[in-house]
Design an enzyme around this catalytic site. Structure first.
Site, PDB file in Angstrom:
ATOM      1  CE1 TYR A  58      23.110  25.195  20.782  1.00 26.76           C
ATOM      2  CE2 TYR A  58      24.271  26.557  22.356  1.00 26.76           C
ATOM      3  CZ  TYR A  58      23.853  25.316  21.932  1.00 26.76           C
ATOM      4  OH  TYR A  58      24.191  24.200  22.663  1.00 26.76           O
ATOM      5  CG  LEU A 215      17.458  22.964  36.024  1.00 25.20           C
ATOM      6  CD1 LEU A 215      17.151  24.446  36.195  1.00 25.20           C
ATOM      7  CD2 LEU A 215      17.339  22.238  37.365  1.00 25.20           C
ATOM      8  N   GLY A 218      13.766  22.628  31.350  1.00 32.26           N
ATOM      9  CA  GLY A 218      12.612  23.341  31.909  1.00 32.26           C
ATOM     10  C   GLY A 218      11.411  22.425  32.121  1.00 32.26           C
ATOM     11  CG  LEU A 220      12.557  19.232  37.360  1.00 33.95           C
ATOM     12  CD1 LEU A 220      12.173  17.771  37.370  1.00 33.95           C
ATOM     13  CD2 LEU A 220      14.055  19.380  37.656  1.00 33.95           C
TER      14      LEU A 220
END
Ligand code: NAP
Length: 302
Positions: A58, A215, A218, A220
């Site tokens: 990450y 979601l 993002g 959405l």
């Protein structure tokens, strides 16, 4: 009244985590000073969000170090958190100049080395859960099991799972070593896990799945195509019925699956994490749940 994230045991012999998990994929993008990272973790803890999701890769291999700096600054934090991390992907990245080709590596040597690096980066002596990040076509299940058992024996990792595995891939590895979860994608925009067998398997085995991009990463809330607009309109209709936001309804839609999913949040805003937590108290009417599914697939069920 403020909602506190409920807790859930992932599997009969699994760890107990908060139902809403703080995803730290984007931590580097938030550009927070170490003290601000501590403050954000404290705010999440106050909402009952005690579990954080990490991976070696990450932030281009820096997110674990950023969390580690916060934990070094506030040493009391570690014992109030459960830390999930992952291994098995090798990125071509300036922070790993020796990688020539993006590939997967689930060899025992890589798993052991990756965990050592994660522990050092996060200033901790153990992970609560380690996941194999992606299914590796060259995975030798015996070799992975041997590495897992070594890590468990040494007290460096308490529990094990996988991410993005098909049910057959999950079955293969769990025939050698107990797994407590499969971390998979599910959202009103990406409902494939409902029908590809992964959530059926999770329910059958009573292994709560961990859900990423609940979601849509993002998507959405971006400009979006006609399908996104249609889903959004349906979410807005249901949100008005419950007097909550569309994000709360999208999260509640995922949480309502009987496999008892945990939802990973991806935002660095505490208000967005609080919205995810509040979704734990929302139950959609069955007709509304299906109306949102129909908006996503473009057709009512057969
Ligand atoms: P997400 O919650 O679907 O998306 C978060 C993104 O949506 C953020 O960029 C956020 O921006 C944006 N957003 C826009 N409006 C929002 C709103 N109203 N509420 C909340 N967010 C909003 O999750 P994700 O980041 O894609 O994934 C969550 C976590 O899952 C990651 O952190 C990581 O831990 C994990 N993950 C795992 C895998 C895997 O393969 N295992 C893959 C991807 C992710 P703002 O920050 O501006 O709010």
């Amino acid at each position: 009244m403020a909602v506190i994230a409920p807790r859930i045991r992932l599997a009969a012999d699994g760890p107990e985590f908060s139902r809403i998990v703080f995803g730290l994929w984007r931590l580097a993008e938030w550009n927070l000073a170490p003290a601000a990272r501590v403050a954000l973790l404290e705010q999440a803890l106050a909402l009952g969000v005690t579990t954080v999701d990490q991976a070696d890769i990450y932030g281009g291999y820096v997110s674990e170090t950023l969390l580690g700096e916060a934990l070094a600054l506030a040493p009391g934090l570690r014992k109030r958190l459960q830390i999930v991390s992952k291994c098995g992907i090798k990125l071509v990245h300036p922070n790993r100049p020796q990688h020539r080709v993006k590939h997967y590596d689930t060899s025992g040597a890589h798993i052991l080395a990756s965990v050592e690096t994660s522990l050092r980066a996060m200033h901790t002596d153990h992970l609560d859960l380690l996941l194999i990040h992606r299914p590796d076509p060259l995975m030798d299940a015996d070799a992975v099991a041997e590495a897992f058992l070594q890590l468990q024996k040494d007290g460096k990792v308490l529990h094990f799972g996988v991410s993005n595995f098909t049910p057959a891939q999950f079955d293969l590895l769990s025939s050698r070593v107990p797994l407590v979860t499969n971390q998979v994608e599910l959202s009103v925009l990406q409902p494939a896990a409902l029908t590809d067998g992964s959530l059926d398997q999770a329910q059958r085995l009573r292994c709560a799945p961990m859900i990423w991009s609940a979601l849509g990463g993002g998507q959405l809330f971006g400009d979006g195509d006609a399908r996104v607009q249609r889903v959004r309109a349906e979410l807005a209709r249901v949100a008005a019925l419950h007097a909550v936001s569309e994000a709360v309804i999208a999260t509640a839609w995922v949480l309502q699956h009987p496999s008892r999913p945990l939802v990973l949040t991806g935002s660095g805003r505490i208000a967005a994490i609080a919205e995810a937590v509040s979704a734990c108290a929302v139950t959609l009417a069955r007709e509304d749940w299906f109306a949102i599914l129909a908006a996503s697939t473009g057709a009512e069920v057969a």
